[in-house]
Every structure is written in structure tokens, then in C-alpha cells.
Design an enzyme around this catalytic site. Sequence first.
Site, PDB file in Angstrom:
ATOM      1  N   TYR A 285       0.818  -1.220   0.000  1.00 38.25           N
ATOM      2  CA  TYR A 285       0.000   0.000   0.000  1.00 38.25           C
ATOM      3  C   TYR A 285       0.848   1.264   0.000  1.00 38.25           C
ATOM      4  CZ  TYR A 285      -4.023  -2.940   0.635  1.00 38.25           C
ATOM      5  OH  TYR A 285      -4.986  -3.892   0.449  1.00 38.25           O
TER       6      TYR A 285
ATOM      7  N   LYS B 119       3.518 -14.618   5.408  1.00 36.96           N
ATOM      8  CA  LYS B 119       3.931 -15.489   4.299  1.00 36.96           C
ATOM      9  C   LYS B 119       5.445 -15.611   4.369  1.00 36.96           C
ATOM     10  CE  LYS B 119       2.772 -17.923   0.718  1.00 36.96           C
ATOM     11  NZ  LYS B 119       1.993 -19.160   0.856  1.00 36.96           N
TER      12      LYS B 119
ATOM     13  N   ASP C  23      -2.035 -18.289   4.170  1.00 39.50           N
ATOM     14  CA  ASP C  23      -3.000 -19.099   3.411  1.00 39.50           C
ATOM     15  C   ASP C  23      -3.686 -20.112   4.319  1.00 39.50           C
ATOM     16  OD1 ASP C  23      -0.258 -19.559   3.228  1.00 39.50           O
ATOM     17  OD2 ASP C  23      -0.414 -21.016   1.635  1.00 39.50           O
TER      18      ASP C  23
ATOM     19  N   ASP D 266      -5.955  -6.977   4.937  1.00 44.39           N
ATOM     20  CA  ASP D 266      -7.101  -6.492   4.166  1.00 44.39           C
ATOM     21  C   ASP D 266      -7.974  -7.681   3.741  1.00 44.39           C
ATOM     22  OD1 ASP D 266      -8.777  -4.955   2.645  1.00 44.39           O
ATOM     23  OD2 ASP D 266      -7.297  -4.377   1.148  1.00 44.39           O
TER      24      ASP D 266
END
Length: 497
Positions: free
Chosen positions: A135, A182, A215, A239
Amino acid sequence: MTTLRRHAVTLIPGDGVGPEVALATKRVLDAAAAAAGVAFDWEEAEAGAEVFKKGDTSGVPAATRDSIERTRVALKGPLETPVGFGEKSANVTLRKLFETYANVRPARELPGVPTRYKGEGIDMVIVRENVEDLYAGIEHLQTHDVAQAVKLISRTGSEKIIRFAYELALREGRHKVTTASKANILKFTEGLFKQVGEDLGKEYSSLEANHLIIDNVAHQMVKDPAQFDVVVATNLHGDIISDLASGLVGGLGFASSANYGDGVAIFEAVHGSAPKYAGKNVINPTALILSSTMMLRHLGETDLADVVEDAVLATLEAGKALPQDVVRQQGGDVEAATSTSGFADAVIQSLGSRPTTVPAAASRPRPIDVKPHARWTSGEAREREVGGARVVGLDLFLQSLAAPAELGAKLSALAGQELTLKMIESKGTVVWPNAAPAFDPTGLFRARFLARAEGSDLPDETLLALAARVAGVAPWVHLEKLRVWGSEEGFTRAQGE
Ligand code: NAP
């Protein structure tokens, strides 16, 4: 009743359905406050589509900024980013302007709201880092057909948000904080976030701290959402999983959120301007009303927050005033659904009531607003951030349609006395000196040059001279210095390197 306390609040009605949900929320707050001897001095301010149309490309005019600087608190409707007017989202501009780094999105099972998870006791808070990561919006075309975005994660930013999450867990009487990342793929960016989560977890020994790959968080959230308590994640992941979490408990009509900075807090619904419903008085205003209870807690009005939240819960539980999204979920006639203003009326009538089938807000551990500290990172970490590195090589990103073997031969010959060409990669996989089994050219390569001598600290002149020589073979598009801190390498290896 005489007014005992006053609070100045910037009210941004926003675009589309924004003015309707903002008015509904304001009416509920004013009614609840009047009964408690509290008053709000609303400073109405503009942002979003209309501002872009007037030619202000920030979407947030100076008068609005001034108002928020004065009040330090804003209640905001959704803002559109119209295509063709401003480039940046006014929402992101507001977050950046006031460095509201913590986005907090609770997702709790609500009475009377049909979901697939009814009765499982979902009650979690997603804490999303709000100003870093992709972002930051730093993007470049590396070639006409290869785009790149910079994923920026800082230790300070990670510490701020993760500490915020642990503090929030303590103050809300919660027991577990899951850091989601991640880190298995993104060793430095997401790896830094994971590491900070683990380090800070040791400071909060009364809380259970764990880490899950993002995930798997998505998978577990759909399979068994009640296992989650507080989940903290970097901006993009936060988000996505916070929208997932809101879908578990009834959807966007119920999803509240708060953006906290060191000095300013902005409260808003998660949903957007839902243009097709604008001006129709049909949209569900619960999300913004629940966001306003977070604002009340921030203002220290904990009792008032409980009163408003309990009135919303009691209204939903009674099932007499049902907004259209609930009616649709139930397969009912949306024409008969309660209007936006009608729902606000019902909540106002329920002020003083408490729900009976779920814990009342007043009976839960009282969430106290987390007041962030001004400084988060240790001095030692800050010093590490700015100095002490040796330059041991250069990654040179260049445009070429040549075959890797041909490019490798040419670049090797240009490496010079101090450097050697270590490898060339495409999309992160080595294509020279070893050929990749399946090579799909993009026109962009990265050539890695390393210092020949152990312990080197290469001067800029060496690197710039190399770049100038390479430019004669293929246009380079960007350079990355390869640095080490002690024995710690500041760069990852390519696949197959
Ligand atoms: P959206 O405005 O959130 O609406 C998408 C759909 O979500 C609506 O059509 C509706 O679904 C449902 N929905 C939204 N708000 C609801 C509510 N209060 N109650 C019940 N259902 C609700 O998303 P969008 O259409 O993608 O975005 C429209 C504009 O909003 C864009 O310009 C976007 O940039 C902006 N936006 C702003 C913010 C913000 O200001 N924070 C956030 C997101 C998007 P059904 O059609 O099924 O009824």
C-alpha cells in the site's frame, strides 16, 4: 439532563450511501449521548468524490485536514475513488496523512444475523498494519510489459502494529494472538514481521502467541473460525482476511473498523459507497454504528459505547427491524425490509435494552482503547537499520531479449577486476550459468555481480562504472546494492542459485 462532557468529532459523510449511514449513526449517538449527559460537537467535513471533481487530487481538502488535526477523531462514511479524477484513494491519503498505522476490525457473531457459523461463537479481532507493505503504492514499469511493486515492511512498523495487537488482546481480556505471515516465501519482508511477532510474544507471557502462514489462516478461518482470537497481519494480507472474517459473521453490513495512529483515530465501516443503493434509504447502517462504539471507547465513553452496542444487539436479536441484507439472507421480501433511517429509529428505541442470547457488551471484559506509545523500536534496532553494512555486490535489473547464454557471456566480460558475474535470473529463477528447464522470457533479467575478494566493501564508483559498462549491452532499469550486516546477508538467493 445537564451536559457533563463534550467531544468534538470530525464527521465525514462521504460518498454514495455514506451520508445515509452517517446520519443514522449520528442520530443514534446523539440520542444515546443526550441520555447520558454527553454531547458531540460535530464538525462536518468533505472528502472523496465531490472533492476530486473540484480538482483537488488528494480527495481530502485542507479544511478537512485542519478539522481532524483539531479534533483528533473522525467518524467517516465510505469514500469513492472516481476513475479519471484523482490517482490516489482518499482513504489511503487519510491513513497516510495521519499515520493511522493500526486498522482494527472485529468480527463477532451477532444475534439475529443468519450465517453458516451460527452458534460457533466467532469472536475475533483482525489487526491489520495500515500504512506499509504494497500500500506504499511504489510501482514501476520495469519494461513496458513487466510491472513491479515494492513491498515495504519495516521493523518499526511491524513492532508498532504487533505490539498494538498484544496490548489490544490484554485490554480486551483476550488470550491468544496469531501472527499471520507469508514468511515461508518472503523471507525478509514477511519474515521480519514473523520474527517481530515471535520476539514480542515473549514479552507477553500471559498470552498465547502463535504464528500461522496466511493461506492456512484463510483455510482455518473458513473451517473453524472460533479458534481465532486476535490475528495480526501485514497490510494486504490483513485487508483480505479481515474481509473474509466479516463474511463469516454476516457480511459488509455489519463490519466495523477503526484506524488508530499515535495522535489521531478514524472510525469507519469496512464497506464502500455501494453506489447502486445511494439515496434510496435502504442500506444497513449497522457497520458504521458499531464503528462508532469503537470511537466512543476511544473517547473514554465506555459506558456509552456499551449502551449503543447493546441497543444494536438487542435490535438485531428482536428481529423486528431487519435491514435488507439480512432479509435477503433469510430469503424474505426485501421490499418489506427496514430502511436505513428505520433501523436507526429501532436502535434509538432499544437504547437501555440488552441482548439475552449473546453476552451483552456491558458484561464482556471492557475493551479499553489501546493508546499507542510514541516510540516502539529499541535504540539498538534503530542503529542496525541505518548503518554498519558492507557492500559486497550489485543486482542489476536490465531489459534484454537476448538468450541467457549470450547475455551471460557478454556480462561476464564486463564484470571488471573487482567483480564477478554470479548468476542471471528471470522471475526469480536462475537462467545462467545453469539453464532453467522451462524458461519463459519476459524481457527483464537480473544480473548478480559479487565482489571477488572476501571482506570487500565496494565503493559506489565501482558499482556505477559497472552499470555504465552494462548500459552499452542492454539498458538497465534499476540497481540494488547487495549488502551484509556482519555475517547476515541483506539479499535473498534466486531459485537455483
Ligand atoms: P461496496 O461499496 O462495499 O459495495 C459492494 C456490495 O457490498 C454492495 O453492492 C452490497 O451488496 C454490499 N454492501 C456494501 N455496504 C453494505 C451495507 N452497509 N449493508 C449491506 N450490504 C452492503 O464495494 P464496491 O462496490 O466495490 O465499491 C464502491 C466504491 O466504494 C468504490 O469507489 C470503492 O473504491 C469505494 N470503497 C470505499 C471504502 C472506504 O471508504 N473505506 C471501502 C471499500 C470501497 P449487494 O449488492 O449484494 O446488496
